[in-house]
Design a protein around this motif. Structure first.
Motif, PDB file in Angstrom:
ATOM      1  N   TYR A 412       1.070   0.285  -7.801  1.00  0.00           N
ATOM      2  CA  TYR A 412       0.611   1.138  -6.583  1.00  0.00           C
ATOM      3  C   TYR A 412       0.915   0.232  -5.357  1.00  0.00           C
ATOM      4  O   TYR A 412       0.450  -1.015  -5.383  1.00  0.00           O
ATOM      5  CB  TYR A 412      -0.968   1.611  -6.807  1.00  0.00           C
ATOM      6  CG  TYR A 412      -1.535   2.105  -5.661  1.00  0.00           C
ATOM      7  CD1 TYR A 412      -1.206   3.529  -5.405  1.00  0.00           C
ATOM      8  CD2 TYR A 412      -2.235   1.430  -4.827  1.00  0.00           C
ATOM      9  CE1 TYR A 412      -1.758   4.009  -4.088  1.00  0.00           C
ATOM     10  CE2 TYR A 412      -2.965   1.967  -3.808  1.00  0.00           C
ATOM     11  CZ  TYR A 412      -2.397   3.254  -3.389  1.00  0.00           C
ATOM     12  OH  TYR A 412      -3.351   4.099  -2.259  1.00  0.00           O
ATOM     13  N   ASP A 413       1.440   0.816  -4.406  1.00  0.00           N
ATOM     14  CA  ASP A 413       1.963   0.279  -3.133  1.00  0.00           C
ATOM     15  C   ASP A 413       0.611   0.568  -2.124  1.00  0.00           C
ATOM     16  O   ASP A 413       0.547   1.651  -1.836  1.00  0.00           O
ATOM     17  CB  ASP A 413       3.039   0.364  -2.786  1.00  0.00           C
ATOM     18  CG  ASP A 413       3.554  -0.320  -1.530  1.00  0.00           C
ATOM     19  OD1 ASP A 413       2.662  -0.773  -0.811  1.00  0.00           O
ATOM     20  OD2 ASP A 413       4.717  -0.539  -1.260  1.00  0.00           O
ATOM     21  N   LYS A 415       0.411  -0.467   0.812  1.00  0.00           N
ATOM     22  CA  LYS A 415       0.664  -0.398   2.290  1.00  0.00           C
ATOM     23  C   LYS A 415       1.344   1.055   2.560  1.00  0.00           C
ATOM     24  O   LYS A 415       1.076   1.826   3.466  1.00  0.00           O
ATOM     25  CB  LYS A 415       1.631  -1.355   2.457  1.00  0.00           C
ATOM     26  CG  LYS A 415       1.307  -2.820   2.506  1.00  0.00           C
ATOM     27  CD  LYS A 415       2.134  -3.802   3.016  1.00  0.00           C
ATOM     28  CE  LYS A 415       1.561  -5.125   3.015  1.00  0.00           C
ATOM     29  NZ  LYS A 415       2.394  -6.187   3.294  1.00  0.00           N
ATOM     30  N   GLN A 416       1.949   1.701   1.503  1.00  0.00           N
ATOM     31  CA  GLN A 416       2.593   2.904   1.621  1.00  0.00           C
ATOM     32  C   GLN A 416       1.591   3.930   0.932  1.00  0.00           C
ATOM     33  O   GLN A 416       2.040   5.289   1.088  1.00  0.00           O
ATOM     34  CB  GLN A 416       3.965   2.952   0.965  1.00  0.00           C
ATOM     35  CG  GLN A 416       4.827   1.989   1.654  1.00  0.00           C
ATOM     36  CD  GLN A 416       6.243   2.317   0.843  1.00  0.00           C
ATOM     37  OE1 GLN A 416       6.699   3.604   0.605  1.00  0.00           O
ATOM     38  NE2 GLN A 416       6.941   1.308   0.867  1.00  0.00           N
ATOM     39  N   ARG A 420       4.802   3.583  -6.841  1.00  0.00           N
ATOM     40  CA  ARG A 420       6.372   3.419  -6.713  1.00  0.00           C
ATOM     41  C   ARG A 420       6.846   2.900  -8.074  1.00  0.00           C
ATOM     42  O   ARG A 420       6.163   1.962  -8.759  1.00  0.00           O
ATOM     43  CB  ARG A 420       6.837   2.281  -5.739  1.00  0.00           C
ATOM     44  CG  ARG A 420       6.388   2.806  -4.230  1.00  0.00           C
ATOM     45  CD  ARG A 420       6.582   1.809  -3.168  1.00  0.00           C
ATOM     46  NE  ARG A 420       7.934   1.309  -3.411  1.00  0.00           N
ATOM     47  CZ  ARG A 420       8.260  -0.051  -3.059  1.00  0.00           C
ATOM     48  NH1 ARG A 420       7.230  -0.948  -2.493  1.00  0.00           N
ATOM     49  NH2 ARG A 420       9.739  -0.590  -3.343  1.00  0.00           N
ATOM     50  N   LYS A 426      12.287   0.072  -0.833  1.00  0.00           N
ATOM     51  CA  LYS A 426      11.096   0.630  -0.085  1.00  0.00           C
ATOM     52  C   LYS A 426      11.940   1.514   0.938  1.00  0.00           C
ATOM     53  O   LYS A 426      13.016   1.506   1.319  1.00  0.00           O
ATOM     54  CB  LYS A 426      10.733  -0.658   0.681  1.00  0.00           C
ATOM     55  CG  LYS A 426       9.800  -1.550  -0.120  1.00  0.00           C
ATOM     56  CD  LYS A 426       9.147  -2.672   0.691  1.00  0.00           C
ATOM     57  CE  LYS A 426       8.636  -3.547   0.170  1.00  0.00           C
ATOM     58  NZ  LYS A 426       7.725  -4.733   0.774  1.00  0.00           N
TER      59      LYS A 426
END
Length: 427
Positions: A412-413, A415-416, A420, A426
């Motif tokens: 889990y990202d 920031k986005q 992913r 990215k």
């Protein structure tokens, strides 16, 4: 002139490159104390040109010799330790021929099955007898008495040349030429173990050995790449397999032999498949056992610090009973931020301990965890750490990936604010 010559010698020495002592890296699965002892023994051998001797008058050398003797007895066939044994110290010089004889006898057994080089010997000397353990195998065998009366005597055993079926031979591990094709599989399996998508459980039965399965044998992960045609021998079914090991080697083991070695290894493990049948289901099968419910909640708090972010903030929890009953007293429970909550998603769990799934999902979204401290009605600060800045549809995606086995390939990202793939570039 003497000064000039000394200066010239020093100038020459200054031009030579620095030679640092060779550094050994501790292989995974090797205990730190064992590793340090073997490093000391290796350093002694490299400096003196011979291994430490038990009859030495030097205390340090005698101490190292005792350690070496113990290591050979207990870990002489440990595959991970062999990786750093560049001088062959794990094998006693006078035991080489005896080992060859032992291997030859093993290959001629009528019920012979292959044994990976990393396994421990069949006869294990108890720890309290270690100081009296002979370094020479023949000397040890001589203590068993007259060969005619020995319980270890092999009778009615044919030589391997007399066998009609040449398929029964001792499997040897060799370097895997296409290991790069399997390496990503081991990396994924390790990630899934860390995330809890897979588990390493005790090995129980031979039928668990199938193509595509992972096991841990003597601290090394093994992958069943191929299973050959089944054949019957002495009334028992067997099959030759291609097994890839995480240290870059491969072997053509027999299924029953691998099972035997996994039974013998007290730390032998089967790595579970990530696709657990009946994990989440709205229509469970008759044999499925319900173990609880994972729920996702949204806070209804009017607290100034919560109200502005509550559309993005969600709690991931578990209950064995009904969710409605679990949250009935939310306004008085610090876990629920001392306010009413709204249920936005529920996932029924079957056949797996629900608390494990809760921990797995919370660990997966750990980077988005909200550490919230607010005051109760008495002004006392209370803390809750089970709330996350994650949207319900993202939690649902994680659950779907848990079911299909792909969660271990993702992260889990925050920031986005999305899930992913590890190798996904990215945006």
């Amino acid at each position: 002139m003497a000064v000039d010559r000394s200066e010239r010698i020093q100038a020459f020495l200054d031009t030579l490159p620095d030679v640092k002592p060779r550094q050994l890296n501790r292989p995974a699965g090797v205990d730190e104390k064992l590793f340090q002892a073997f490093v000391e023994i290796t350093a002694f051998f490299e400096k003196q040109g011979f291994e430490p001797r038990l009859d030495s008058i030097e205390f340090e050398e005698k101490s190292l010799a005792t350690k070496l003797k113990s290591i050979r007895s207990r870990y002489g066939k440990n595959e991970q330790l062999r990786l750093i044994d560049t001088h062959g110290l794990l094998v006693a010089p006078d035991a080489t021929k005896e080992n060859e004889t032992l291997e030859k006898n093993r290959s001629s057994s009528d019920v012979q099955e292959d044994t990976p080089p990393s396994t421990q010997p069949d006869v294990i000397i108890p720890d309290d007898d270690m100081d009296d353990a002979p370094g020479d195998i023949s000397a040890f065998l001589s203590k068993l008495g007259d060969p005619q009366d020995s319980i270890f005597q092999l009778k009615h055993v044919k030589h391997s040349s007399e066998k009609s079926d040449a398929i029964d031979y001792v499997a040897q591990r060799v370097r895997c030429p296409n290991f790069h094709e399997f390496e990503p599989l081991f990396e994924t399996a390790n990630r899934q173990l860390e995330q809890g998508v897979r588990e390493a459980i005790p090995f129980r039965k031979e039928s668990e050995i199938e193509k595509g399965q992972f096991f841990i044998l003597n601290g090394v992960m093994a992958y069943i790449a191929e299973v050959g045609e089944e054949f019957e021998r002495n009334g028992k079914k067997n099959a030759r397999m291609k097994v890839i090991f995480s240290n870059g080697t491969e072997g053509d083991n027999l299924k029953r032999s691998l099972a035997t070695e996994l039974y013998k290894d007290e730390h032998g493990r089967r790595i579970t498949d990530p696709q657990t049948r009946g994990l989440f289901s709205s229509t469970p099968e008759e044999e499925d056992i319900g173990t609880g419910t994972i729920y996702v909640l949204k806070s209804q708090s009017e607290h100034p610090r919560i109200s502005s972010i509550r559309n993005y903030l969600h709690k991931i929890g578990v209950t064995k009973g009904s969710v409605k009953t679990r949250i009935a007293n939310a306004e008085n429970d610090p876990t629920y931020l001392l306010a009413d909550v709204k249920v936005v998603a529920e996932f029924k769990i079957y056949n797996v301990k629900a608390s494990k799934i809760e921990k797995l999902l919370q660990a997966y979204f750990d980077k988005a965890r909200a550490d919230i401290t607010i005051e109760d009605r008495f002004g006392k600060p209370v803390r809750s750490t089970e709330w996350f800045f994650v949207l319900p549809n993202t939690i649902k995606e994680a659950v779907d990936r848990l079911i299909d086995g792909s969660l271990g390939d993702t992260f889990y990202d925050p920031k986005q604010a999305k899930i992913r793939l590890f190798d996904q570039p990215k945006d």
